[in-house]
Design a protein around this motif. Structure first.
Motif, PDB file in Angstrom:
ATOM      1  N   UNK A  53       0.824  -1.216   0.000  1.00 16.71           N
ATOM      2  CA  UNK A  53       0.000   0.000   0.000  1.00 16.71           C
ATOM      3  C   UNK A  53       0.853   1.258   0.000  1.00 16.71           C
ATOM      4  N   UNK A  54       0.441   2.194  -0.823  1.00 15.34           N
ATOM      5  CA  UNK A  54       1.185   3.437  -1.013  1.00 15.34           C
ATOM      6  C   UNK A  54       0.259   4.632  -0.794  1.00 15.34           C
ATOM      7  N   UNK A  55       0.864   5.720  -0.381  1.00 13.42           N
ATOM      8  CA  UNK A  55       0.146   6.993  -0.327  1.00 13.42           C
ATOM      9  C   UNK A  55       0.756   7.895  -1.396  1.00 13.42           C
ATOM     10  N   UNK A  56      -0.049   8.780  -1.904  1.00 16.23           N
ATOM     11  CA  UNK A  56       0.396   9.692  -2.961  1.00 16.23           C
ATOM     12  C   UNK A  56       0.603  11.088  -2.391  1.00 16.23           C
ATOM     13  N   UNK A  57       1.782  11.617  -2.620  1.00  9.74           N
ATOM     14  CA  UNK A  57       2.089  13.004  -2.269  1.00  9.74           C
ATOM     15  C   UNK A  57       2.209  13.769  -3.578  1.00  9.74           C
ATOM     16  N   UNK A  58       1.328  14.742  -3.753  1.00 13.56           N
ATOM     17  CA  UNK A  58       1.354  15.569  -4.959  1.00 13.56           C
ATOM     18  C   UNK A  58       2.165  16.819  -4.670  1.00 13.56           C
ATOM     19  N   UNK A  59       3.116  17.102  -5.549  1.00 12.71           N
ATOM     20  CA  UNK A  59       3.901  18.334  -5.445  1.00 12.71           C
ATOM     21  C   UNK A  59       3.146  19.385  -6.243  1.00 12.71           C
ATOM     22  N   UNK A  60       2.627  20.389  -5.558  1.00  9.15           N
ATOM     23  CA  UNK A  60       1.704  21.349  -6.170  1.00  9.15           C
ATOM     24  C   UNK A  60       2.381  22.414  -7.033  1.00  9.15           C
ATOM     25  N   UNK A  61       3.674  22.336  -7.210  1.00  8.56           N
ATOM     26  CA  UNK A  61       4.369  23.288  -8.076  1.00  8.56           C
ATOM     27  C   UNK A  61       4.040  22.971  -9.537  1.00  8.56           C
ATOM     28  N   UNK A  62       3.879  24.007 -10.330  1.00  6.53           N
ATOM     29  CA  UNK A  62       3.704  23.828 -11.775  1.00  6.53           C
ATOM     30  C   UNK A  62       5.094  23.840 -12.390  1.00  6.53           C
ATOM     31  N   UNK A  63       5.653  22.651 -12.572  1.00  2.92           N
ATOM     32  CA  UNK A  63       7.014  22.547 -13.092  1.00  2.92           C
ATOM     33  C   UNK A  63       6.982  22.184 -14.566  1.00  2.92           C
ATOM     34  N   UNK A  64       7.974  22.661 -15.260  1.00  4.70           N
ATOM     35  CA  UNK A  64       8.120  22.359 -16.670  1.00  4.70           C
ATOM     36  C   UNK A  64       8.494  20.892 -16.844  1.00  4.70           C
ATOM     37  N   UNK A  65       7.998  20.280 -17.895  1.00  5.04           N
ATOM     38  CA  UNK A  65       8.406  18.913 -18.201  1.00  5.04           C
ATOM     39  C   UNK A  65       9.897  18.856 -18.531  1.00  5.04           C
ATOM     40  N   UNK A  66      10.488  19.989 -18.854  1.00  6.32           N
ATOM     41  CA  UNK A  66      11.922  20.058 -19.143  1.00  6.32           C
ATOM     42  C   UNK A  66      12.730  20.542 -17.943  1.00  6.32           C
ATOM     43  N   UNK A  67      12.065  20.750 -16.815  1.00  3.96           N
ATOM     44  CA  UNK A  67      12.763  21.171 -15.605  1.00  3.96           C
ATOM     45  C   UNK A  67      13.700  20.077 -15.121  1.00  3.96           C
ATOM     46  N   UNK A  68      14.817  20.473 -14.571  1.00  2.83           N
ATOM     47  CA  UNK A  68      15.837  19.516 -14.137  1.00  2.83           C
ATOM     48  C   UNK A  68      16.097  19.670 -12.647  1.00  2.83           C
ATOM     49  N   UNK A  69      16.029  18.559 -11.913  1.00  5.22           N
ATOM     50  CA  UNK A  69      16.462  18.557 -10.529  1.00  5.22           C
ATOM     51  C   UNK A  69      15.418  18.227  -9.484  1.00  5.22           C
ATOM     52  N   UNK A  70      14.143  18.409  -9.778  1.00  4.51           N
ATOM     53  CA  UNK A  70      13.115  18.165  -8.762  1.00  4.51           C
ATOM     54  C   UNK A  70      13.053  16.689  -8.372  1.00  4.51           C
ATOM     55  N   UNK A  71      12.939  15.826  -9.339  1.00  4.70           N
ATOM     56  CA  UNK A  71      12.852  14.387  -9.049  1.00  4.70           C
ATOM     57  C   UNK A  71      14.089  13.915  -8.296  1.00  4.70           C
ATOM     58  N   UNK A  72      15.242  14.344  -8.738  1.00  5.03           N
ATOM     59  CA  UNK A  72      16.489  13.941  -8.076  1.00  5.03           C
ATOM     60  C   UNK A  72      16.528  14.428  -6.629  1.00  5.03           C
TER      61      UNK A  72
END
Length: 138
Positions: free
Chosen positions: A71-90
């Motif tokens: 079982x997993x919970x979902x955390x939504x990051x409410x920032x509107x980030x560009x699909x070409x943005x670099x660094x958030x996932x990392x």
């Protein structure tokens, strides 16, 4: 039109993590043609070579006969980030990994969604809020 964050600092400082109330599981079916009947129950669907992966609420998965032990919970990051943005996932996956928290990321058009183990969701929220606070103070 919303301004999209593109730099790691912009994305992290504006991520505003939000813990969704539902509990989810990842499920799979080997034959894509079989999954058509499950589409309305899935939050997300991704076709892979081995079959179709779906993310479903525990309630929908149980109703459809899928295993619901991871079982997993979902955390939504409410920032509107560009699909070409670099660094958030990392940044978010590294912060969670440093505390031994698994993180499965789904990047959608508007937001990134982090699926973390249900038992550690509140801890993950604290880590993400601290990461955001640090980015705002940098």
């Amino acid at each position: 039109m919303k301004t999209l964050a593109t730099s790691a600092k912009e994305m992290i400082s504006g991520m505003k993590p939000h813990l969704q109330s539902d509990v989810y599981v990842f499920v799979t079916k080997a034959h894509p043609c079989i999954t058509e009947r499950f589409v309305s129950d899935a939050l997300c669907i991704f076709e892979e070579d081995e079959g179709v992966s779906m993310i479903m609420s525990v309630a929908n998965a149980e109703r459809r006969g899928f295993a619901t032990d991871q079982r997993m919970r979902c955390i939504t990051l409410k920032v509107f980030s560009s699909l070409e943005g670099v660094g958030l996932t990392a940044a978010v996956s590294s912060a969670l990994a440093a505390k031994g928290i698994a993180c499965n990321v789904v990047a959608a058009f508007h937001h990134d969604h982090l699926f973390v183990p249900e038992a550690r969701a509140q801890e993950a929220m604290g880590i993400l809020k601290e990461l955001q606070r640090q980015a705002n103070n940098a």
